[in-house]
Design an enzyme around this catalytic site. Structure first.
Site, PDB file in Angstrom:
ATOM      1  N   THR A 351       1.745   2.186  -0.197  1.00  0.00           N
ATOM      2  CA  THR A 351       0.835   2.370  -1.328  1.00  0.00           C
ATOM      3  C   THR A 351       0.957   1.142  -2.234  1.00  0.00           C
ATOM      4  O   THR A 351       2.025   0.540  -2.333  1.00  0.00           O
ATOM      5  CB  THR A 351       1.141   3.641  -2.141  1.00  0.00           C
ATOM      6  OG1 THR A 351       0.938   4.783  -1.319  1.00  0.00           O
ATOM      7  CG2 THR A 351       0.253   3.764  -3.362  1.00  0.00           C
ATOM      8  N   GLY A 434       4.770   7.530  -2.052  1.00  0.00           N
ATOM      9  CA  GLY A 434       4.496   8.802  -1.397  1.00  0.00           C
ATOM     10  C   GLY A 434       4.941   9.999  -2.210  1.00  0.00           C
ATOM     11  O   GLY A 434       4.668  10.107  -3.409  1.00  0.00           O
TER      12      GLY A 434
END
Length: 529
Positions: A351, A434
């Site tokens: 991410t 996450g």
């Protein structure tokens, strides 16, 4: 303030604008946009597009996007949910009839329709000031002419080789003779460059309609997916009203479910009922209370969080004082609680989170992700797109609110954050990683507010993550603290890699000074002027 005898980073200060990302190439692109007259949204999209090229395991245009925006630095926070949906042909009954009773992160049915490009274009239409094609130029240049692979990126890339080798297109695009690039390698993504050029010229429809959508659908169907071109055409991000809670005079804002931002707010509601100031910020008691708050908040998340357009999500109840008091009743100070069901989904290293504040104090909190490293590992050779595996956030239980269903969004882990105080934006921030993200939000914010750390100290502080009965601890947690936590009943484990990745910009309401902090566990930096 940092101890200058120790290795570390200083806070980055500026008066006009500031950016913070996990990649120096992205930070430079964003700062260049600001200096050329673009605003914070222009810069955030530009930085994100760059990272979709230079950090391809961490994010991509085959993924999703969320954003929180404070225009003019006011307290009116606006949100955008750019998470994709399951294909209209995919049902729980279909999976169960084919022997799949839980989601598999590398199975084709974990691939939801990418929402990022639609999100970028909607954000640009509402908040941007530059031409969209100019915003994408830096990313196109890196994809077409090459970028240098950075150190942390090379490590994460190498850890995903086994996944990439399972898909011919992914192997061709992201490996060289089956090998990942080492740090310092120049890498090119010409097919992705062509796709970005098409989006730069023709906008959203270039991605969701026509040849590109047909080519992506062809790749997904070849892998056994039930995706159709109509699923791409129907994709649309939604502007949403953020949810919030109060903590020490600050209002903390999050995107509402289907995202897990509510988990961070529940954690803060629990933690504010304890005297954290009286505890060592790196001590066992502080980490114990954080672990218990996480345990209970994730239990609530796993029970209730789902797509609110498809299921009833009791947001008001989950954020109530009564619910926080109820959860605190399950905390026995000095003793690890029952972790049954408190599974945060596996922690992962991927991410990208970006924050930008401009001269007009427009503040943008922006996050974009494929979910796990290189998402599903399934790529489209003709477009250079690798697809996310966000469908892994679903469950396959018809009685659960988060059960997979046609056109439904999964429980989502990426969460941008924004803080306001006294009617002004005070902090634009995020902590990627996450399932770890709610813990990261609570940990860094309490570092600032309960322990008086500056934004960089708060980021650098050692971390721990209580997930599914195991308390993962970073190297910086000392042996005596580990022993005390073990005595409380926690099963400890060393983290295989550092936990999460944070980017912060604080806005001083009196002086106007911008203070940027960037994750030392990543490759990026905060820049300001």
């Amino acid at each position: 303030m940092r101890n200058f005898y120790n290795a570390g980073r200083s806070v980055t200060y500026g008066l006009t604008g500031a950016v913070a990302t996990s990649n120096t190439q992205a930070s430079q692109a964003a700062l260049s946009i600001l200096k050329s007259g673009g605003n914070a949204m222009d810069a955030a999209i530009a930085a994100c597009a760059v990272q979709c090229v230079v950090d391809p395991m961490q994010t991509g245009i085959g993924g999703d996007c969320f954003s929180l925006v404070a225009m003019g630095g006011g307290s009116q926070i606006e949100g955008l949910n750019g998470s994709g949906k399951a294909p209209m042909a995919l049902t729980a009954d279909y999976l169960l009839s084919n022997g799949q009773d839980k989601m598999d992160p590398t199975n084709i049915h974990s691939v939801t329709i990418p929402g990022a490009i639609d999100a970028w274009t909607r954000l640009h239409e509402k908040y941007g000031s530059m031409e969209f094609a100019d915003i994408l130029k830096p990313a196109i240049d890196y994809a077409e002419n090459g970028f240098v692979v950075t150190q942390r990126t090379s490590v994460d890339w190498a850890r995903a080789v086994e996944k990439l080798l399972k898909n011919k297109s992914a192997t061709e695009i992201f490996l060289n003779n089956g090998k990942p690039p080492a740090a310092g390698t120049v890498w090119r993504l010409p097919k992705l460059a062509a796709t970005l050029k098409a989006v730069a010229k023709n906008g959203r429809d270039a991605f969701y309609k026509g040849d590109i959508a047909a080519q992506m659908t062809e790749s997904l169907k070849a892998a056994g997916g039930l995706h159709e071109v109509e699923d791409f055409a129907a994709t649309g991000a939604d502007f949403v009203t953020p949810i919030h809670t109060e903590y020490q005079g600050h209002r903390v804002h999050q995107i509402p479910p289907n995202g897990q931002g509510i988990t961070a707010l529940i954690m803060l509601n629990i933690l504010k009922r304890f005297d954290l100031e009286g505890l060592d910020p790196n001590g066992a008691q502080r980490l114990h209370l954080e672990a218990e708050a996480a345990r209970l908040a994730y239990l609530a998340r796993n029970k209730y969080v789902a797509d609110p357009t498809k299921s009833d999500v009791p947001i008001e109840m989950l954020l109530s004082d009564e619910f926080a008091d109820h959860l605190c009743g399950y905390i026995e100070v000095g003793k690890a609680g029952d972790p049954t069901g408190a599974n945060a989904l596996e922690r992962h290293r991927d991410t990208v989170y970006i924050t930008v504040v401009d001269k007009d104090r427009n503040a943008v909190s922006f996050i974009n992700s494929l979910f796990q490293d290189f998402g599903s590992g399934i790529a489209c050779s003709k477009t250079g797109v690798i697809f996310q595996n966000r469908g892994y956030g679903f469950v396959v239980d018809p009685n659960h609110p988060n059960c997979i269903a046609p056109g439904k969004r999964p429980m989502h882990t990426i969460i941008p954050g924004m803080v306001t105080k006294d009617g002004k934006a005070a902090l634009s921030y995020g902590v990627m990683g996450g399932g770890y993200q709610p813990v990261g939000h609570a940990h860094v914010l309490t570092n600032i507010w309960n322990y008086g750390m500056d934004v960089q100290e708060a980021i650098d502080c050692p971390r721990a993550f209580y997930n599914a009965g195991v308390l993962e601890v970073e190297e910086g947690v000392p042996a005596p603290v580990r022993a005390e936590l073990t005595a409380m009943g926690y099963q400890l484990a060393d983290t295989s890699m550092p936990l999460g990745g944070a980017q912060f910009i604080a806005i001083d309401p009196d002086t106007g000074v911008l203070s940027g902090g960037s994750e030392s566990r990543k490759d990026g930096c905060a820049l300001a002027y």
